[in-house]
Design an enzyme around this catalytic site. Structure first.
Site, mmCIF file in Angstrom:
data_model
loop_
_atom_site.group_PDB
_atom_site.id
_atom_site.type_symbol
_atom_site.label_atom_id
_atom_site.label_comp_id
_atom_site.label_asym_id
_atom_site.label_seq_id
_atom_site.Cartn_x
_atom_site.Cartn_y
_atom_site.Cartn_z
ATOM 1 N N CYS A 117 1.368 -1.241 0.124
ATOM 2 C CA CYS A 117 -0.234 0.217 0.075
ATOM 3 C C CYS A 117 1.134 1.118 -0.194
ATOM 4 O O CYS A 117 0.612 2.087 -0.886
ATOM 5 C CB CYS A 117 -0.724 -0.066 1.338
ATOM 6 N N HIS B 134 -2.562 0.308 6.878
ATOM 7 C CA HIS B 134 -2.629 0.818 5.836
ATOM 8 C C HIS B 134 -2.342 2.604 5.260
ATOM 9 O O HIS B 134 -2.643 3.039 5.947
ATOM 10 C CB HIS B 134 -3.880 0.717 5.231
ATOM 11 N N ASP C 86 -8.136 5.863 -2.821
ATOM 12 C CA ASP C 86 -7.338 4.422 -2.249
ATOM 13 C C ASP C 86 -6.967 3.902 -3.866
ATOM 14 O O ASP C 86 -7.844 2.817 -4.084
ATOM 15 C CB ASP C 86 -8.053 4.006 -1.665
#
Lengths: 334, 647
Positions: free
Chosen positions: B409, B451, B467
């Site tokens: 991520c 994250h 995202d």
């Protein structure tokens, strides 16, 4: 064996003395007096923090401070657990005394300078055992358990300094069971009496053996030569008759017994103890002589001013003679 | 027996329990002190075995002094947590060799209780609590033993009996303890400050993001925080837990600029009311708080920064429970400060030429289309989401997007924000957690759920969450980490398979959560909430005093009543009851048994007084004596006679 040291007087004691007297008067009104059984009812059992309980409380406060300072929930929990346990222990301590019956028992006579012992009977008619009950007149505590439905006998020592009647002071019964944080206590005023014989003179002159009764001669009793055998040591036996060789060998105190001549009338006379001006010293000597004569198995009589005990022998006679010596010149306590 | 003499078994048990209480501290105390303690304890045991003499004062004093000096040299203080405990342990060891009488031992028993508290300074888990509870039981048993006649007299049977009684006493203390725990007014600590000890372990998010900082956390199954929602739980893809915002980029590392809480952008919610929830953070030794994106209100414990980040008033160094609310749809910072927008466009002077060039070509598109273009580029390039990405060089974004194509991520978020800035859209990286695991009525969020995502500022819409990981690996967001990667690389608890061990672990976590919420987390605020539910708003009010003292008084009265009732004299046996009933009937004739007058004497007195009923009385006496002291039979007949006597 040692006489109790006189209580130290401090300025504080002087200030507190009137309070102490009021407290004693108040207690005496609450608790029955005399030779009667006493049941410890609710209004006669007192309870308060003990000295170690005070330390316990200080520790709890310190722990609470730590719990607050470091924000420790479990430390709070522990402090509260211990505090609640102490609270619950109040009732355990209290009920350990509650409903207990106290009864005065016998009192053993003793010689002045020795320790008299008083019997106290504890009766537990409840369903649960009673733990570690401490009884005392003064310093020394005698402790006992009492099973449910049972009785216990406790002998309490009290040092006797003077001949005559020794009246037991206020009896205190206390318990710290189970945690020692609290102590419950109560009092009993039994006024038990123990007879205190005069202190026997150390190393007295030989017995005044005088068939003529003039009181001057001090002959060795003939009976002392006729060795008859050994018997176990009893209180009041003369140390001179102890079979020390046997004692060293067998670890048991035995006393040599001699055939006395019953016909030989031995008079222990107040006037025979001449040379001693002090009345107490005379009584001491006569006491020593009574013991010596009894140990020798002689028949003897005792002549005191205003009181005469006919010649006889045996333990009952000895005790009667000792009682007469103990109470000589003392009005019978009523 | 001297009541003040110490029982050997009890001294040994005391030594054992003190050892048990010092054991958890073993790792915190220096080795030389542990050795010294072992010698002192061993010395005491040897003295017990040989009945030897205690060391005199001139031996003991230098030892004690030496230990104190040693502790001071080691810790440079005698206060503080570890230093204080070291000093305490040294003094206990020295005191042991001075413990002659019961009073000395009593002090050691009390110090034992105190040692329990020192253990709580470091750890308040359920396991330790259970262990310490057993220790408290043993200490209490010792205390009871010391106040029992004859002590233990070396018999374990007696000791067990006393341990059982200690347990009973603890049980009897429980209700009042619980009431005190709930009602006793809590004060906000600390009362005094002690030198802080170093060495608290930091876990969780860092204040910068460099390659590997998130993927390293994916193996950590420890709990970051737990959440309980007041209403319906939102869908998994909406659970973005907002943490530090990374604004500055030096070509390799994204760093958080110090949050400035003087001004914060305006947040507007959508049509839906804010979602209310409670979050319990595990201590992470950082000032920031975690909150569901986007916080609708600022709690008392924190402030809102200029980067829309909740920051606590101090480091989260202990478990913290927050009552929060969030807008799931929002417009934040529509009128954002120019300076902030300018900073959100800054890129390093050089590096990643290819990405820069491609993004610059999109500058002509409307901003929303530029966002879509980058996302399309990521999917079109076939980027892969993986736990073990290769290490990229100085042109990390180029190497990732056009070369290795494998990333976690932090790669996706970093590359996305880089390209957005290159395309002229203000953007920044947001760190935090995503998702969470449902366990009963609450959600567990673990470190592995850490994250990173992006936030872009669009005219008229303000800061919006994007995202890029979701665009590439939607299952990571919708179903969690384990579905998006090969889950055999993950720790046990993070895998998908729902086996027995995992379920047991979750059940355990549920217990731990209750423990944390209701026992450890019972703070002054929590107390206020609980009392408010009972209708008490003021700790000084009469109502509080009445409820507090009244409930405790009632509990104590019940316990006292029960204890005293158990002590009552036993009921007399049946024969005795009948005899007592007979005596009551005779009382009508002024016949009352005297004290110490036995039944036979009393009956004969009664017969002399009532000669006409002589036979009846004799029959009752015989029946009673036979029933009570003889065969034990004939109760029914005796009853008839006694009842018949009344007529």
């Amino acid at each position: 064996m040692h006489p109790a040291p006189p209580p130290r007087r401090t300025w504080l004691a002087g200030l507190l003395a009137p309070l102490q007297q009021r407290w004693n008067r108040w207690l005496q009104r609450r608790h029955p007096h005399g030779i009667v059984a006493q049941r410890l009812t609710q209004n006669r059992v007192y309870i308060f923090l003990s000295r170690s309980g005070l330390v316990f409380c200080i520790m709890l406060v310190a722990m609470l401070g730590g719990a607050i300072n470091y924000d420790l929930a479990l430390a709070y929990l522990l402090v509260f657990l211990l505090a609640s346990m102490a609270l619950a222990s109040v009732f355990h301590t209290f009920r350990n005394l509650l409903g207990l019956s106290l009864m005065p028992g016998r009192a053993d006579p003793c010689f002045a300078g020795e320790v008299a012992r008083f019997e106290v009977i504890l009766e537990n008619d409840s369903r649960l055992p009673r733990h570690n009950l401490g009884l005392r007149f003064e310093g020394l505590v005698e402790a006992s358990d009492v099973a449910p439905g049972d009785t216990a006998r406790v002998w309490l020592p009290l040092s006797a300094s003077k001949r005559g009647w020794l009246v037991a002071p206020r009896l205190r019964i206390e318990t710290h069971w189970p945690l020692g944080v609290f102590q419950a206590w109560s009092y009993a005023f039994f006024s038990q009496r123990a007879l205190v014989y005069p202190k026997p003179e150390n190393d007295p002159p030989p017995l005044p053996m005088a068939a003529t009764g003039d009181g001057e001669g001090t002959l060795t009793p003939r009976g002392q030569d006729d060795f008859a055998g050994l018997r176990p040591f009893q209180r009041g036996d003369s140390p001179r008759h102890v079979a020390w060789k046997v004692a060293a060998r067998d670890d048991a105190l035995m006393v040599k017994e001699f055939h006395g001549q019953a016909a030989e009338a031995l008079w222990l006379d107040w006037d025979a103890a001449s040379g001693l001006i002090d009345a107490e010293a005379r009584l001491s000597r006569l006491t020593a002589w009574v013991l010596a004569a009894h140990a020798a198995g002689l028949a003897y009589g005792l002549r005191l001013p205003g009181e005469v005990l006919a010649a006889d022998q045996g333990e009952a006679h000895r005790d009667a003679c000792l009682a007469a010596l103990a109470l000589h010149g003392i009005r019978e306590a009523t | 027996m001297n009541p003040d003499r110490l029982d050997r078994t009890q001294i040994l048990a005391l030594l054992a329990v003190l050892t048990g209480l010092l054991l958890p501290h073993a790792g915190r105390l220096p080795n030389w002190l542990l050795g010294a303690l072992a010698i002192l304890f061993g010395w005491r045991i040897w003295l017990i075995r040989t009945q030897g003499r205690m060391p005199p004062k001139w031996v003991l004093l230098p030892i004690t002094f030496g230990l104190i000096v040693g502790v001071f040299i080691e810790f440079r203080t005698l206060l503080g947590r570890t230093g204080g405990i070291a000093l305490f342990a040294a003094l206990i060891g020295a005191k042991l060799l001075e413990t002659r009488s019961r009073r000395d031992a009593l002090l050691l028993v009390y110090l034992g209780y105190f040692l329990v508290v020192t253990n709580l300074l470091f750890d308040q888990t359920m396991t330790l609590a259970a262990y310490l509870c057993a220790m408290v039981l043993i200490i209490t048993t010792l205390l009871i033993g010391w106040h029992t006649l004859g002590g233990w007299t070396g018999q374990w049977r007696v000791a067990f009996k006393q341990a059982r009684f200690a347990g009973v006493l603890m049980l009897q203390a429980l209700p009042v303890m619980a009431l005190l725990f709930v009602f006793f007014p809590r004060i906000e600590g600390p009362l005094w400050r002690l030198p802080q000890d170093r060495g608290s372990i930091r876990s969780g998010l860092a204040d910068s993001m460099s390659p590997g900082s998130f993927s390293n956390m994916s193996k950590d199954d420890s709990v970051a925080f737990r959440v309980s929602f007041e209403g319906e739980r939102p869908a998994q893809e909406l659970l973005y837990w907002r943490g530090p915002v990374f604004l500055d980029y030096d070509g390799r590392t994204w760093t958080q600029s110090p949050p400035n809480a003087t001004t914060s952008p305006r947040i507007e919610g959508g049509t839906q009311p804010p979602l209310r929830y409670a979050i319990t953070l595990e201590p992470h030794q950082r000032p920031w708080l975690l909150a569901l994106d986007m916080p609708a209100m600022v709690p008392d414990e924190g402030r809102m920064s200029d980067q829309l980040q909740l920051v606590g008033r101090r480091q989260v160094s202990k478990r913290l429970r927050l009552e929060l609310s969030a807008y799931l749809q929002y417009r934040a910072g529509v009128d954002e400060d120019e300076a902030m927008l300018a900073r959100a466009l800054v890129l390093p002077e050089e590096g990643n030429p290819r990405a820069r060039q491609q993004a610059a070509a999109w500058r002509t598109l409307p901003p929303q289309a530029r966002v879509d273009a980058v996302l399309q580029l990521f999917t079109g390039q076939g980027l892969q989401y993986t736990l073990a990405p290769p290490l990229y060089g100085s042109n990390a974004v180029d190497d990732f997007v056009y070369g290795g194509k494998q990333g976690f991520c932090e790669h996706f978020a970093g590359a996305f924000v880089f390209m957005m800035r290159a395309a002229g859209v203000p953007a920044r990286v947001v760190g935090g957690y995503q998702g969470g695991e449902e366990n009963g009525d609450y959600l567990i969020v673990r470190q592995a759920d850490a994250h990173a995502w992006a936030e872009v500022w669009l005219e008229g819409q303000g800061w919006q969450r994007v995202d890029p990981t979701f665009a590439v690996a939607p299952s990571r967001i919708e179903e969690g980490l384990a579905s998006a990667v090969n889950d055999s690389d993950l720790p046990y608890l993070l895998r998908l398979d729902n086996n027995l061990v995992k379920r047991a672990q979750l059940a355990l976590d549920s217990m731990v959560n209750g423990w944390n919420q209701w026992v450890i987390g019972y703070t002054p605020e929590r107390q206020r909430q609980v009392l408010k539910r009972l209708g008490i708003t003021d700790l000084l009010s009469g109502k509080f005093v009445a409820v507090f003292l009244g409930s405790i008084g009632l509990c104590i009265a019940l316990i006292a009543g029960w204890l005293l009732w158990r002590m009552r004299p036993p009921k007399p046996d049946a024969a005795r009851q009948l005899w007592d009933s007979f005596c009551r009937r005779l009382a009508a004739y002024d016949l009352v048994p005297a004290r110490a007058e036995g039944p036979r004497d009393f009956a004969h007195r009664a017969m002399a007084r009532l000669p006409h009923r002589k036979t009846e009385i004799q029959a009752i006496l015989d029946g009673y004596l036979a029933a009570r002291y003889g065969s034990g039979g004939g109760l029914e007949q005796l009853k008839q006679r006694v009842v018949g006597f009344g007529r």
